[in-house]
Design a protein around this motif. Structure first.
Motif, PDB file in Angstrom:
ATOM      1  N   HIS A 179       0.350  -0.725   0.175  1.00 61.14           N
ATOM      2  CA  HIS A 179      -0.205   0.102  -0.464  1.00 61.14           C
ATOM      3  C   HIS A 179       0.429   0.984   0.175  1.00 61.14           C
ATOM      4  O   HIS A 179       2.234   1.268   0.768  1.00 61.14           O
ATOM      5  CB  HIS A 179      -0.722  -0.024   1.132  1.00 61.14           C
ATOM      6  CG  HIS A 179      -2.323   0.965   1.919  1.00 61.14           C
ATOM      7  ND1 HIS A 179      -3.205   1.102   0.431  1.00 61.14           N
ATOM      8  CD2 HIS A 179      -1.919   2.383   1.676  1.00 61.14           C
ATOM      9  CE1 HIS A 179      -3.373   2.196   1.458  1.00 61.14           C
ATOM     10  NE2 HIS A 179      -2.355   2.946   2.134  1.00 61.14           N
ATOM     11  N   TYR A 233      -3.172   4.136  -3.012  1.00 56.33           N
ATOM     12  CA  TYR A 233      -3.017   3.193  -3.794  1.00 56.33           C
ATOM     13  C   TYR A 233      -3.110   1.810  -2.913  1.00 56.33           C
ATOM     14  O   TYR A 233      -1.542   1.742  -2.296  1.00 56.33           O
ATOM     15  CB  TYR A 233      -1.682   2.818  -4.627  1.00 56.33           C
ATOM     16  CG  TYR A 233      -1.508   1.736  -5.437  1.00 56.33           C
ATOM     17  CD1 TYR A 233      -2.517   1.753  -6.599  1.00 56.33           C
ATOM     18  CD2 TYR A 233      -0.902   1.439  -5.818  1.00 56.33           C
ATOM     19  CE1 TYR A 233      -2.490   0.869  -7.904  1.00 56.33           C
ATOM     20  CE2 TYR A 233      -0.716   0.114  -6.039  1.00 56.33           C
ATOM     21  CZ  TYR A 233      -1.323   0.152  -7.517  1.00 56.33           C
ATOM     22  OH  TYR A 233      -0.653  -1.298  -8.363  1.00 56.33           O
ATOM     23  N   GLN A 272      -2.981  -2.632  -3.561  1.00 56.52           N
ATOM     24  CA  GLN A 272      -3.260  -3.903  -4.512  1.00 56.52           C
ATOM     25  C   GLN A 272      -4.670  -4.500  -4.356  1.00 56.52           C
ATOM     26  O   GLN A 272      -4.655  -4.898  -5.697  1.00 56.52           O
ATOM     27  CB  GLN A 272      -1.973  -5.044  -3.720  1.00 56.52           C
ATOM     28  CG  GLN A 272      -0.606  -4.441  -4.246  1.00 56.52           C
ATOM     29  CD  GLN A 272      -0.302  -5.959  -3.430  1.00 56.52           C
ATOM     30  OE1 GLN A 272       0.428  -6.350  -2.723  1.00 56.52           O
ATOM     31  NE2 GLN A 272       0.544  -6.960  -4.956  1.00 56.52           N
ATOM     32  N   TYR A 314      -7.786  -2.675  -4.386  1.00 54.69           N
ATOM     33  CA  TYR A 314      -8.063  -1.294  -5.277  1.00 54.69           C
ATOM     34  C   TYR A 314      -7.843  -0.584  -6.214  1.00 54.69           C
ATOM     35  O   TYR A 314      -8.279   0.475  -6.466  1.00 54.69           O
ATOM     36  CB  TYR A 314      -9.395  -0.878  -3.846  1.00 54.69           C
ATOM     37  CG  TYR A 314      -8.824  -0.105  -3.076  1.00 54.69           C
ATOM     38  CD1 TYR A 314      -7.877   0.812  -3.174  1.00 54.69           C
ATOM     39  CD2 TYR A 314      -8.674  -0.311  -1.722  1.00 54.69           C
ATOM     40  CE1 TYR A 314      -7.151   1.559  -1.805  1.00 54.69           C
ATOM     41  CE2 TYR A 314      -8.076  -0.103  -0.753  1.00 54.69           C
ATOM     42  CZ  TYR A 314      -7.390   1.027  -0.652  1.00 54.69           C
ATOM     43  OH  TYR A 314      -6.792   1.680   0.137  1.00 54.69           O
ATOM     44  N   GLN A 315      -6.301  -0.931  -6.235  1.00 51.71           N
ATOM     45  CA  GLN A 315      -5.720  -0.011  -7.045  1.00 51.71           C
ATOM     46  C   GLN A 315      -5.461   1.616  -6.559  1.00 51.71           C
ATOM     47  O   GLN A 315      -6.026   1.937  -5.774  1.00 51.71           O
ATOM     48  CB  GLN A 315      -6.326   0.369  -8.887  1.00 51.71           C
ATOM     49  CG  GLN A 315      -6.338  -1.501  -9.150  1.00 51.71           C
ATOM     50  CD  GLN A 315      -5.444  -2.083  -8.662  1.00 51.71           C
ATOM     51  OE1 GLN A 315      -4.275  -1.359  -9.282  1.00 51.71           O
ATOM     52  NE2 GLN A 315      -5.088  -3.062  -8.778  1.00 51.71           N
ATOM     53  N   LEU A 316      -6.211   2.796  -7.424  1.00 51.76           N
ATOM     54  CA  LEU A 316      -5.160   3.802  -6.928  1.00 51.76           C
ATOM     55  C   LEU A 316      -7.113   4.829  -7.209  1.00 51.76           C
ATOM     56  O   LEU A 316      -8.257   4.000  -7.740  1.00 51.76           O
ATOM     57  CB  LEU A 316      -4.991   5.375  -8.810  1.00 51.76           C
ATOM     58  CG  LEU A 316      -4.685   6.543  -8.155  1.00 51.76           C
ATOM     59  CD1 LEU A 316      -3.748   6.634  -6.809  1.00 51.76           C
ATOM     60  CD2 LEU A 316      -4.588   7.247  -8.802  1.00 51.76           C
ATOM     61  N   GLN A 317      -7.554   5.714  -5.582  1.00 48.25           N
ATOM     62  CA  GLN A 317      -8.214   5.863  -5.425  1.00 48.25           C
ATOM     63  C   GLN A 317      -7.886   7.319  -4.626  1.00 48.25           C
ATOM     64  O   GLN A 317      -7.695   7.653  -4.131  1.00 48.25           O
ATOM     65  CB  GLN A 317      -9.218   5.411  -4.054  1.00 48.25           C
ATOM     66  CG  GLN A 317      -9.365   3.367  -4.304  1.00 48.25           C
ATOM     67  CD  GLN A 317     -10.556   3.669  -5.685  1.00 48.25           C
ATOM     68  OE1 GLN A 317     -11.237   4.837  -5.022  1.00 48.25           O
ATOM     69  NE2 GLN A 317     -10.620   2.382  -5.954  1.00 48.25           N
TER      70      GLN A 317
END
Length: 632
Positions: A347, A371, A373, A375-378
């Motif tokens: 993270h 970011y 693993q 939920y990717q980029l938020q």
């Protein structure tokens, strides 16, 4: 109507609440924006509990102290810190972020361990409880709120040379025995060393076994100056909890579980304050081992988790009206488990926040790029404002938050063979997402503060355990077709709304007498769009009335705390367990102080109420204890 009348009665009977770290009702807090600001300028509800209150109230652990804080519900499974799920404003226990000196404590294994706080109460300066979303500033898990434990070494460095030691002993019913020792020194080296043990054989459980607990802890904290402006500090601690866990997680008759949880915490911090600029650099290493035995015929679950966290933070005060902060945080989580398997997760985040004041208005914007693993980029934005007009303070908050499933929710019972029952993890869970909204007003009048807050949380893909037929569980390789399972699922929509009111009062009655008192009352409701019944979402109380009062007169200190809960009744006939629709718990403690000597007597559950917070976990009846303390 009955709830309103109950609150009015509370206001008449109790004029107290959640302890403040000073005699002010508007103290300086750091949790909202990572920089110090008056509570009334944060645009949100923040409760401050003084570390010294641990010894003043009839509690055995930090999670028991939090139980009486406004807006917080601690669903205890056992006394003495054996285990308690911490909920803020109806959120699940995974949706509360626990911080120690600005760094995350939440364990990668499960949120059930959030109450295991690796610091001795004598080392705590204060606890700041921030209700509502804080993901823009602190990231995942800060969906319902943040509980920030601030140590004395973190809050200030004392150059004046001094030293103090303390030894205390306590004992009571249910075989209770406790011992605590601590040493604190200041000067060129600010140093704190503390150790404690708390033990009891506990009440008789359904199976005839005792609800025992054996808790041992050790905590060392040291800090020293580097040059004119820098301070290095190191906090290292070890916490071990061995307890009977019968029906802590299931309502099965075969459940006679025991559990041992050991936690190592190491935190290295560097702080530098020069003029209008400040910076911090942190490295945290946390290791937790969990040994869980369901019954004597089963194979134990052995889990080991590791958390490595690195953070850099920089802030600048541009002028009297504007301060901003920015930073980055990276985390590595790992688990090795014979039950859940071996997994890792990484993270990273970049964040910024600011405090802008103009006349009577204060704005607190925040933004985080997060970011993970899972939920990717938020993008997580947040904005709060406060407007102070004479005796009234108006405030509002809006923000987005997110939370990924922990290792238990994803992989629980993943490696078991021919499983016939239990909770089954789901590796394909989506992350939870939520928007939080709140608005409130505070009224200040001399020693009195009255607050009212309305809040609303709109959540999607909330993670909870749902009873699920074998045919609808995607991965069946290790499951019995005739089994009964609770499967981790995403609930489509969960909407939680509520109103929280609070009265605080502090008054120096005369030269020898001081009163601190108050009450809080919260009504909340959660609705889900799913027809299936989940476990934790529906377990929170629908009405909570909390009371705390402390009166000191000459050498005596008398404290009272209480909690009333109204919730949905539940039953588990197989183990003769029940969740009553309501209960009122009342505790009291009387202390006598004479120079360096102190003695006390405490009574928990004065009215001998039979109650449980979670179905199957039996809480003790009336419990009397006493003790002595010597300060050197």
């Amino acid at each position: 109507m009955r709830s309103i009348l109950l609150f009015l009665l509370a206001a008449i009977l109790f004029i107290n609440v959640n302890a403040q770290s000073t005699t002010e009702l508007d103290p300086v807090v750091v949790t909202n924006s990572r920089t110090g600001q008056k509570l009334s300028t944060t645009g949100r509800q923040v409760t401050v509990i003084a570390g010294a209150d641990f010894s003043k109230f009839p509690v055995l652990s930090l999670d028991e102290l939090l139980k009486y804080a406004s807006g917080v519900e601690v669903q205890q499974r056992g006394m003495g810190g054996a285990q308690g799920d911490i909920s803020i404003r109806g959120g699940t226990f995974q949706q509360v972020l626990i911080l120690l000196d600005g760094m995350k404590l939440n364990d990668p294994i499960t949120g059930h361990f959030s109450g295991y706080m690796p610091i001795d109460p004598s080392q705590i300066d204060r606890i700041e409880i921030m209700k509502g979303t804080a993901s823009a500033v602190y990231g995942a898990e800060a969906v319902g709120g943040v509980i920030h434990i601030i140590s004395k070494n973190y809050s200030r460095f004392i150059d004046k040379k001094s030293g103090k030691g303390n030894i205390s002993l306590s004992g009571g019913e249910f075989g209770l025995f406790g011992a605590r020792a601590s040493v604190h020194t200041t000067g060129k080296l600010n140093f704190s060393l503390a150790g404690s043990t708390t033990n009891a054989h506990g009440q008789i459980l359904r199976s005839g076994r005792h609800a025992y607990f054996h808790n041992n802890a050790f905590s060392a904290n040291a800090s020293f100056r580097v040059g004119e402006n820098g301070i290095f500090s190191l906090h290292s601690s070890y916490d071990e909890r061995d307890f009977a866990a019968e029906n802590y997680y299931t309502t099965f008759k075969s459940d006679t579980a025991s559990e041992v949880v050991k936690t190592w915490w190491n935190h290295l911090k560097y702080k530098n304050q020069k003029g209008k600029n400040a910076e911090e650099f942190d490295i945290v290493y946390k290791q937790t081992t969990d040994h869980f035995l369901f019954n004597k015929l089963s194979k134990a679950n052995d889990n080991e988790s590791k958390l490595v966290s690195i953070q850099y933070l920089r802030s600048r005060t541009v002028n009297n009206n504007f301060t901003y902060t920015y930073g980055t945080n990276a985390e590595h989580k790992a688990i090795i488990s014979n039950d859940r398997g071996d997994h890792t997760n990484n993270h990273i985040a970049f964040f910024t926040s600011a405090v802008y004041t103009k006349n009577k208005l204060t704005l607190n914007p925040g933004l985080r790029l997060d970011y993970d693993q899972r939920y990717q980029l938020q993008v997580l934005p947040q904005l709060s404002f406060a407007y102070r007009n004479n005796k009234f303070n108006y405030r509002a908050l809006v923000g987005r938050s997110i939370r990924a499933a922990d290792f238990t929710e994803r992989f629980n019972n993943y490696n078991k063979k021919n499983l016939r029952s239990g909770s089954i993890g789901n590796p394909d869970l989506n992350p939870e997402q939520a928007w939080n909204y709140e608005a409130g007003v505070d009224y200040f009048l001399n020693s009195l503060k009255i607050s009212a807050t309305a809040f609303y949380r709109d959540q999607k893909d909330v993670i909870d355990w749902v009873t699920t037929p074998f045919a609808k569980i995607p991965r069946k390789a290790n499951l019995s077709p005739n089994g009964v399972f609770a499967f981790a699922q995403n609930l489509r929509n969960v909407k939680t709304s509520g109103i929280e009111t609070e009265i605080q009062y502090q008054h120096q009655i005369c030269e020898d007498a001081f009163l601190r008192a108050g009450t809080s009352f919260m009504i909340l409701n959660s609705e889900t769009g799913d027809s299936t019944t989940s476990f934790y979402i529906v377990s929170h109380a629908h009405a909570i009335w909390q009371q705390t009062a402390l009166l000191s007169y000459k050498k005596f200190v008398v404290s009272v705390n209480g909690i009333y809960k109204k919730r949905k009744g539940q039953q588990a006939s197989a183990i003769f367990a029940e969740i009553t629709p309501s209960y009122w718990l009342l505790n009291s403690k009387i202390q006598y102080r004479c120079k360096s000597f102190e003695t006390f007597i405490a009574v928990n559950n004065i009215s001998n109420v039979k109650y449980s917070d979670l179905l199957g976990s039996i809480m003790p009846r009336r419990w009397t204890s006493a003790g002595i303390s010597i300060t050197l």
